[in-house]
Design a protein around this motif. Structure first.
Motif, mmCIF file in Angstrom:
data_model
loop_
_atom_site.group_PDB
_atom_site.id
_atom_site.type_symbol
_atom_site.label_atom_id
_atom_site.label_comp_id
_atom_site.label_asym_id
_atom_site.label_seq_id
_atom_site.Cartn_x
_atom_site.Cartn_y
_atom_site.Cartn_z
ATOM 1 N N ARG A 28 11.156 28.033 -1.070
ATOM 2 C CA ARG A 28 10.440 27.347 0.006
ATOM 3 C C ARG A 28 10.657 28.166 1.274
ATOM 4 O O ARG A 28 11.794 28.433 1.655
ATOM 5 N N GLY A 33 13.661 11.923 5.946
ATOM 6 C CA GLY A 33 12.546 10.977 5.814
ATOM 7 C C GLY A 33 12.603 10.091 4.584
ATOM 8 O O GLY A 33 12.391 8.874 4.679
ATOM 9 N N LEU A 43 -0.725 -0.647 -4.481
ATOM 10 C CA LEU A 43 -1.963 0.137 -4.478
ATOM 11 C C LEU A 43 -1.620 1.568 -4.079
ATOM 12 O O LEU A 43 -0.990 1.787 -3.036
ATOM 13 N N ARG A 86 -3.417 5.371 -3.651
ATOM 14 C CA ARG A 86 -4.743 6.010 -3.661
ATOM 15 C C ARG A 86 -4.812 7.196 -4.620
ATOM 16 O O ARG A 86 -5.869 7.503 -5.158
ATOM 17 N N HIS A 87 -3.687 7.906 -4.836
ATOM 18 C CA HIS A 87 -3.737 9.061 -5.743
ATOM 19 C C HIS A 87 -3.682 8.598 -7.207
ATOM 20 O O HIS A 87 -2.813 7.804 -7.567
ATOM 21 N N GLY A 89 8.918 2.813 6.127
ATOM 22 C CA GLY A 89 8.884 4.250 5.838
ATOM 23 C C GLY A 89 8.074 5.008 6.870
ATOM 24 O O GLY A 89 7.999 4.615 8.052
ATOM 25 N N LEU A 105 -6.292 1.326 -0.355
ATOM 26 C CA LEU A 105 -6.538 0.231 0.594
ATOM 27 C C LEU A 105 -7.408 0.780 1.724
ATOM 28 O O LEU A 105 -7.036 1.740 2.391
ATOM 29 N N ALA A 156 0.869 -1.183 0.000
ATOM 30 C CA ALA A 156 0.000 0.000 0.000
ATOM 31 C C ALA A 156 0.899 1.223 0.000
ATOM 32 O O ALA A 156 1.698 1.402 0.919
ATOM 33 N N GLU A 171 10.962 9.226 -7.140
ATOM 34 C CA GLU A 171 9.799 8.338 -7.250
ATOM 35 C C GLU A 171 9.552 7.943 -8.709
ATOM 36 O O GLU A 171 9.247 6.784 -9.001
ATOM 37 N N CYS A 174 3.258 0.841 3.190
ATOM 38 C CA CYS A 174 4.197 1.932 2.882
ATOM 39 C C CYS A 174 3.330 3.155 2.632
ATOM 40 O O CYS A 174 3.575 3.937 1.720
ATOM 41 N N LEU A 230 4.705 25.849 5.908
ATOM 42 C CA LEU A 230 5.626 25.740 4.789
ATOM 43 C C LEU A 230 4.927 26.248 3.539
ATOM 44 O O LEU A 230 3.794 25.862 3.266
ATOM 45 N N ALA A 247 16.323 16.637 7.276
ATOM 46 C CA ALA A 247 15.717 16.232 5.998
ATOM 47 C C ALA A 247 16.071 14.788 5.652
ATOM 48 O O ALA A 247 16.773 14.508 4.683
ATOM 49 N N ALA A 260 13.116 5.975 4.613
ATOM 50 C CA ALA A 260 12.098 5.141 3.951
ATOM 51 C C ALA A 260 12.778 4.183 2.958
ATOM 52 O O ALA A 260 12.451 2.990 2.897
ATOM 53 N N PRO A 282 8.450 6.648 -1.855
ATOM 54 C CA PRO A 282 9.794 6.072 -1.997
ATOM 55 C C PRO A 282 9.896 4.654 -1.421
ATOM 56 O O PRO A 282 10.482 3.769 -2.056
ATOM 57 N N ALA A 283 9.309 4.424 -0.238
ATOM 58 C CA ALA A 283 9.431 3.097 0.377
ATOM 59 C C ALA A 283 8.728 2.044 -0.473
ATOM 60 O O ALA A 283 9.304 1.003 -0.799
ATOM 61 N N GLY A 306 10.459 16.279 -0.359
ATOM 62 C CA GLY A 306 11.900 16.222 -0.121
ATOM 63 C C GLY A 306 12.714 16.626 -1.347
ATOM 64 O O GLY A 306 12.233 16.556 -2.474
HETATM 65 C C1 LIG Z 1 6.871 19.402 3.950
HETATM 66 C C2 LIG Z 1 7.760 18.190 3.942
HETATM 67 C C3 LIG Z 1 9.081 18.316 3.537
HETATM 68 C C4 LIG Z 1 9.930 17.217 3.559
HETATM 69 N N1 LIG Z 1 11.226 17.350 3.143
HETATM 70 C C5 LIG Z 1 12.038 16.275 3.152
HETATM 71 C C6 LIG Z 1 13.404 16.380 2.720
HETATM 72 O O1 LIG Z 1 13.880 17.459 2.347
HETATM 73 N N2 LIG Z 1 14.171 15.264 2.724
HETATM 74 C C7 LIG Z 1 13.675 14.059 3.120
HETATM 75 O O2 LIG Z 1 14.418 13.062 3.108
HETATM 76 N N3 LIG Z 1 12.391 13.922 3.527
HETATM 77 C C8 LIG Z 1 11.575 15.004 3.549
HETATM 78 N N4 LIG Z 1 10.281 14.862 3.966
HETATM 79 C C9 LIG Z 1 9.802 13.552 4.445
HETATM 80 C C10 LIG Z 1 9.490 12.625 3.267
HETATM 81 O O3 LIG Z 1 8.670 13.269 2.326
HETATM 82 C C11 LIG Z 1 8.829 11.359 3.780
HETATM 83 O O4 LIG Z 1 9.546 10.894 4.897
HETATM 84 C C12 LIG Z 1 8.804 10.273 2.701
HETATM 85 O O5 LIG Z 1 7.996 10.659 1.627
HETATM 86 C C13 LIG Z 1 8.325 8.952 3.271
HETATM 87 O O6 LIG Z 1 8.198 8.028 2.236
HETATM 88 P P1 LIG Z 1 7.131 6.842 2.329
HETATM 89 O O7 LIG Z 1 7.247 6.082 1.058
HETATM 90 O O8 LIG Z 1 7.302 6.155 3.614
HETATM 91 O O9 LIG Z 1 5.721 7.568 2.445
HETATM 92 P P2 LIG Z 1 5.009 8.608 1.491
HETATM 93 O O10 LIG Z 1 5.995 9.287 0.602
HETATM 94 O O11 LIG Z 1 4.175 9.453 2.358
HETATM 95 O O12 LIG Z 1 4.129 7.716 0.553
HETATM 96 C C14 LIG Z 1 2.959 7.114 1.028
HETATM 97 C C15 LIG Z 1 2.052 6.859 -0.158
HETATM 98 O O13 LIG Z 1 0.969 6.056 0.269
HETATM 99 C C16 LIG Z 1 -0.214 6.530 -0.335
HETATM 100 N N5 LIG Z 1 -1.324 6.082 0.508
HETATM 101 C C17 LIG Z 1 -1.667 6.520 1.741
HETATM 102 N N6 LIG Z 1 -2.691 5.816 2.229
HETATM 103 C C18 LIG Z 1 -3.003 4.905 1.283
HETATM 104 C C19 LIG Z 1 -3.963 3.855 1.206
HETATM 105 N N7 LIG Z 1 -4.795 3.624 2.225
HETATM 106 N N8 LIG Z 1 -4.016 3.102 0.086
HETATM 107 C C20 LIG Z 1 -3.165 3.328 -0.938
HETATM 108 N N9 LIG Z 1 -2.238 4.307 -0.926
HETATM 109 C C21 LIG Z 1 -2.144 5.065 0.185
HETATM 110 C C22 LIG Z 1 -0.026 8.038 -0.376
HETATM 111 O O14 LIG Z 1 -0.856 8.630 -1.341
HETATM 112 C C23 LIG Z 1 1.456 8.131 -0.729
HETATM 113 O O15 LIG Z 1 1.670 8.170 -2.114
HETATM 114 C C24 LIG Z 1 9.432 15.962 3.974
HETATM 115 C C25 LIG Z 1 8.090 15.840 4.357
HETATM 116 C C26 LIG Z 1 7.273 16.927 4.345
HETATM 117 C C27 LIG Z 1 5.833 16.774 4.760
#
Ligand SMILES: Cc1cc2nc3c(=O)[nH]c(=O)nc-3n(C[C@H](O)[C@H](O)[C@H](O)COP(=O)(O)OP(=O)(O)OC[C@H]3O[C@@H](n4cnc5c(N)ncnc54)[C@H](O)[C@@H]3O)c2cc1C
Length: 483
Positions: A210, A283, A30, A32-33, A270, A122, A7, A102, A153, A179, A281, A287, A11-12, A42
């Motif tokens: 930014r 996250g 899966l 959602r967007h 993640g 999901l 899900a 991504e 994820c 922000l 920075a 992930a 990135p993760a 990031g």
């Molecule tokens: C304002 C801001 C600035 C940031 N700047 C940085 C930076 O400079 N450097 C850095 O390393 N990190 C940065 N981060 C953090 C970073 O963006 C996240 O830590 C990172 O995207 C996490 O990756 P992820 O794959 O775990 O989750 P996400 O990138 O959040 O991906 C989760 C995905 O799951 C999808 N989803 C959610 N629920 C469901 C569902 N029920 N079913 C299906 N899909 C679903 C979402 O649409 C999304 O596409 C920043 C975050 C924010 C908010």
């Protein structure tokens, strides 16, 4: 029944899909967007993330597009942390939009056969002894899908985490920030500008800036341009007209970590597994790190070749790493709020070459060291093996373990040939896990090699494998071989 449902296509989720497909695991993602959002969170990959991606040939296309920054910072310390000389093949931070990372991962996962379903959310899950059934909502209705494992994820508000009943303990947000990716009427200087009403942090971006400032407002409602304008003017003590706003949001400093990264057939990675203040920075990088640690372990578990404990080592290793990230980011927040003796002391430590390196390796995760089995005190054990231009750089592209060493080791490891590629290049002997971490180093004879192989790759085959069954090694450099 599919093998793994992921899900979330952040990135993760996308790197995990690449890793699972590399191992031939049926993978449905899966998301959602319906399409990737047009804002970007990031903008950087750190040295460790690049070291990991490079193992699968994924770093080069990003490095070709990004810009290199050879240093880092730790909170408000007035010291530049040099990355030269740290434990990495990529001694820099790479400026590159998260959205571009991504895109490249998604292209790669799709080319390898991942089934990425955008516009599919999901909504629910139920697990039993054999698998997990998920409920998926699309614009046109709902359907059910079954898999052997489900990986959440799906970001900080993870539905998977909630549905699996995994607690997310930690500290709630105490301070909110606004922000804005905006176009101001006049140039704003890069870095921190302190005004009578507070600080404003400005980062230049192509065609916009930014801007981050304290949030005096309502923490639930979406941020409006007027609200952002008021907060900016109040901080600076003078009006700066925002001509256009591309993305406005607010974020907090909550720090939480899932109590379990694996519960039965449900796994988290993640932001679904951890959230922390944005200091450093990191996250996206964490992930990716989770996904890379998980991929080969989950693939082997699904294939039935993994030892029973293997998936649990994902929790053990990455939960500990996540706890360090939470502590490091919280420490950076606290340090940013303090001055005087503690800040002075840490500044002196950071100016010392050893201290400078320790800070740099801590905030980039380059000091990550996983427990080895059998344990030992060799300095490489548990750490990421550097590849340089040596054979590891290419041998790791297949996503298997690698054993570099002389013939006696090759013969000993032959029963694990399905999982481990043999190559020259290390006169002593070195076993590297599929994620690049050193599992064994020869210190005396072959002591411990069998134990290490069994720990990471399971019991050996009883029958020798015939040569036509051996894995091909098309990418390997001349002189390397599979046993
Ligand atoms: C304002 C801001 C600035 C940031 N700047 C940085 C930076 O400079 N450097 C850095 O390393 N990190 C940065 N981060 C953090 C970073 O963006 C996240 O830590 C990172 O995207 C996490 O990756 P992820 O794959 O775990 O989750 P996400 O990138 O959040 O991906 C989760 C995905 O799951 C999808 N989803 C959610 N629920 C469901 C569902 N029920 N079913 C299906 N899909 C679903 C979402 O649409 C999304 O596409 C920043 C975050 C924010 C908010």
């Amino acid at each position: 029944m599919t093998e793994v449902i992921i899900a979330g296509a952040g990135p993760a989720g996308l790197l995990l899909a690449c890793e699972l497909r590399l191992a031939g695991v049926d993978t449905v993602v899966l998301e959602r967007h319906p399409r990737r959002p047009d804002f970007c969170r990031g903008f950087n990959l750190n040295a460790r993330a690049l070291d990991l991606l490079a193992r699968r040939g994924l770093a080069d296309p990003l490095i070709a597009e990004g810009w290199r920054v050879p240093h880092a910072a730790f909170s408000s310390l007035p010291v530049t942390l040099g990355l030269a000389g740290t434990h990495t093949d990529h001694p820099y931070s790479l400026g590159i939009p998260q959205t571009r990372v991504e895109e490249i991962l998604e292209e790669h996962a799709t080319a390898r056969g991942a089934d990425i379903r955008r516009g599919h959310e999901l909504r629910g899950l139920a697990q039993d002894d054999d698998g997990v059934e998920v409920t998926v909502a699309t614009g046109g209705g709902e359907y059910r899908l079954r898999a052997r494992y489900v990986v959440g994820c799906d970001g900080s508000s993870s539905t998977v985490r909630k549905q699996a009943g995994i607690a997310f303990p930690g500290t709630a947000t105490t301070r909110w920030s606004l922000l804005g990716d905006v176009e101001p009427a006049e140039p704003l200087p890069f870095g921190v500008t302190s005004g009578p009403g507070g600080d404003v942090f400005v980062i230049p971006r192509p065609g916009y800036v930014r801007v981050i400032t304290a949030d005096p407002g309502d923490h639930e409602a979406p941020v409006t341009q007027e609200e952002f304008q008021r907060a900016l003017d109040a901080a600076l003590g003078r009006p700066i007209t925002i001509v256009a706003a591309r993305w406005l949001t607010r974020f907090g400093d909550a720090a939480r970590q899932a109590e379990a990264y694996v519960r039965g057939r449900v796994v988290l990675a993640g932001d679904a597994a951890h959230i922390h203040p944005p200091a450093g920075a990191i996250g996206v990088n964490v992930a990716l790190d989770d996904a890379f640690n998980l991929g080969w372990k989950l693939a082997a578990t699904v294939r039935g070749t993994a030892p029973a404990h293997l998936l649990g080592t994902y929790h053990d290793e990455r939960h500990a790493a996540g706890a360090r990230v939470l502590a490091s980011t919280q420490a950076q927040v606290l340090l940013g709020e303090t001055s005087g003796p503690l800040a002075d002391l840490l500044t002196r430590v950071a100016r010392h070459p050893g201290g400078n390196r320790a800070f740099a390796e801590t905030i980039t995760g380059l000091d990550t060291r996983y427990p080895a089995h059998p344990a030992g005190d060799h300095p490489w054990l548990g750490r990421l093996a550097l590849t340089g231009d040596g054979p590891l750089a290419t041998l790791q592209r297949q996503g298997k373990g690698v054993l570099l060493g002389p013939d006696d080791l090759v013969e000993l490891a032959e029963p694990w040939a399905e999982h481990v590629i043999m190559g020259p290049g290390e006169p002593e002997g070195l076993l590297v896990r599929p994620d690049g971490h050193v599992a064994w180093v020869r210190t005396s004879g072959a002591d411990g090699l069998r134990e290490a192989l069994a720990h990471w790759f399971g019991e050996p085959r009883s029958e020798p494998q015939s040569s036509h069954e051996r894995p091909t090694n098309a990418d390997a450099p001349a002189g390397s071989r599979t046993c």
